[in-house]
Design a protein around this motif. Sequence first.
Motif, PDB file in Angstrom:
ATOM      1  N   ARG A 335      -3.841  32.767   7.293  1.00 28.92           N
ATOM      2  CA  ARG A 335      -3.766  33.492   8.573  1.00 28.92           C
ATOM      3  C   ARG A 335      -2.331  33.573   9.078  1.00 28.92           C
ATOM      4  NH1 ARG A 335      -9.058  31.574  12.130  1.00 28.92           N
ATOM      5  NH2 ARG A 335     -10.605  31.908  10.495  1.00 28.92           N
ATOM      6  N   ALA A 336      -1.634  32.452   9.015  1.00 29.39           N
ATOM      7  CA  ALA A 336      -0.245  32.414   9.493  1.00 29.39           C
ATOM      8  C   ALA A 336       0.651  33.281   8.616  1.00 29.39           C
ATOM      9  CB  ALA A 336       0.266  30.978   9.522  1.00 29.39           C
ATOM     10  N   ASP A 339       0.068  37.047   9.501  1.00 29.78           N
ATOM     11  CA  ASP A 339       0.713  37.398  10.776  1.00 29.78           C
ATOM     12  C   ASP A 339       2.225  37.458  10.626  1.00 29.78           C
ATOM     13  OD1 ASP A 339      -1.688  37.594  12.112  1.00 29.78           O
ATOM     14  OD2 ASP A 339      -1.689  35.497  12.741  1.00 29.78           O
ATOM     15  N   SER A 340       2.787  36.467   9.963  1.00 26.02           N
ATOM     16  CA  SER A 340       4.235  36.407   9.789  1.00 26.02           C
ATOM     17  C   SER A 340       4.722  37.504   8.843  1.00 26.02           C
ATOM     18  CB  SER A 340       4.635  35.033   9.253  1.00 26.02           C
ATOM     19  OG  SER A 340       6.028  34.941   9.082  1.00 26.02           O
ATOM     20  N   ALA A 343       4.797  40.832  10.642  1.00 25.65           N
ATOM     21  CA  ALA A 343       5.854  40.838  11.660  1.00 25.65           C
ATOM     22  C   ALA A 343       7.229  41.016  11.018  1.00 25.65           C
ATOM     23  CB  ALA A 343       5.812  39.541  12.460  1.00 25.65           C
ATOM     24  N   LYS A 394      -3.606  46.092   8.016  1.00 33.00           N
ATOM     25  CA  LYS A 394      -3.618  44.831   8.773  1.00 33.00           C
ATOM     26  C   LYS A 394      -5.019  44.495   9.263  1.00 33.00           C
ATOM     27  CE  LYS A 394      -1.165  42.453  12.509  1.00 33.00           C
ATOM     28  NZ  LYS A 394      -0.125  42.584  13.559  1.00 33.00           N
ATOM     29  N   LYS A 398      -6.879  41.109   7.917  1.00 37.42           N
ATOM     30  CA  LYS A 398      -7.142  40.040   8.875  1.00 37.42           C
ATOM     31  C   LYS A 398      -8.637  39.819   9.072  1.00 37.42           C
ATOM     32  CE  LYS A 398      -4.593  39.184  12.380  1.00 37.42           C
ATOM     33  NZ  LYS A 398      -3.859  39.215  13.664  1.00 37.42           N
ATOM     34  N   HIS A 402     -10.283  36.282   8.259  1.00 40.87           N
ATOM     35  CA  HIS A 402     -10.909  35.569   9.374  1.00 40.87           C
ATOM     36  C   HIS A 402     -12.402  35.371   9.170  1.00 40.87           C
ATOM     37  CE1 HIS A 402      -7.525  36.540  12.501  1.00 40.87           C
ATOM     38  NE2 HIS A 402      -7.097  35.897  11.420  1.00 40.87           N
TER      39      HIS A 402
END
Length: 414
Positions: A335-336, A339-340, A343, A394, A398, A402
């Motif tokens: 998950r991290a 997201d990273s 970004a 995305k 995700k 999730h």
Amino acid sequence: MKLKNLSKFISLFIIIVFFAYAAISGVNIGKVNINPMENSIKQGLDLQGGVFVVYEAQTDATGEELNKILDQTIEVFRKRIDGMGVSEPVIVKEGEKRIRIELPGVKNAKDAMDAIGKTAQLKFMKEDGTIVVTGKEVKTSEVKFDQKTNQPIVSLEFNSEGAKKFADATRELAPTNSPIVIILDNEIISSPRVNQEIPDGQATISGNFTVESASELSNLIRAGALPVEFKEVQTSTVTASLGVNALKKSVNGAAIGILLVMLYMLIYYRLPGLIADIALTAYILIIMYIYSQMKVTLTLPGIAALILSVGMAVDANVIIFERIKEELKNGKSLRASIDSGFAKALGTIIDSNITTFIAGIVLFQFGTGSIRGFALTLMIGIIASFFTAIIITKTLMKSLVHANIVKNKKFFGA
């Protein structure tokens, strides 16, 4: 929460599959009617076959005067072509003094050129067929605004000979409020009624005009008196069979290229590659439906731009996935890392898209004909690729992560 994310993934996937099916076969459910893309997207002359010709104005006029000459000539050409029944003609300025005309589906180039290239014949006539004045006696024709009503009107001025003839005719017609019929190329373009004698050669045509309709009438009247000769500088005919073959080869080449790209993404990036392939399908559908709604004419350069923008859409996904792999190798969770990765990739994607978009704007602004089509397709593709990479990819990734269906980092190429 797991069920919600899984439902989001499945719903988005079903929507993409539905529109893909509709694009291929069409859908008719109640009031919802989606035509197949094959029937919805206009094909350009190089795909459908037809004729194109380029005319050049033989004049020393420049600036605003030259623009008026070209605008009024385009109006005359358009009216003649509409009378021929040609669907989706293209009539545009090309360079400083040229007008380019594309007639998809026209087979006989000579007949088409004879029909649209002849000198405009403008006549002002009484109802009994008596000619009052001709286009040669019209000095000016322009749009003005009525000082009392502030409504658009068409203002006419005749030369000395025309003014005398017009005065005689209006003196005769005013008592009965009879019309003077304005005919261009044997077609009535207006029939204003005479309210009073016009002795000075300056007349106005009033009615329920908009600025656009008044400008069109003014241009048509002015075109009938146009002294400028237009020389045919380029003519070409594309046969229907050649256009069909070009379309077939282009579509086959595009399909093979896109399938190879999808296969590579699936093998190299595994699960993210599968998601990228779904997003790429969504991207192609978005482009096709935008073409359909905007009435964009698809040409061979447009197909080339589409394939190029597909590469750019894949490139955005590659940048994102490589960033995610780096984050996973640094020990972050799935998950991290996602997201990273998104970004950190965003800035690079924006920079690359903006530079290409600027190039597209320049090509569209200064290019002509098929170059403008290429540029427009490229710019639409850039916007769509950015949307699919940042939003659709995305969201799919995700929601899948999730939902905790896939936890092994190996499925993400790490």
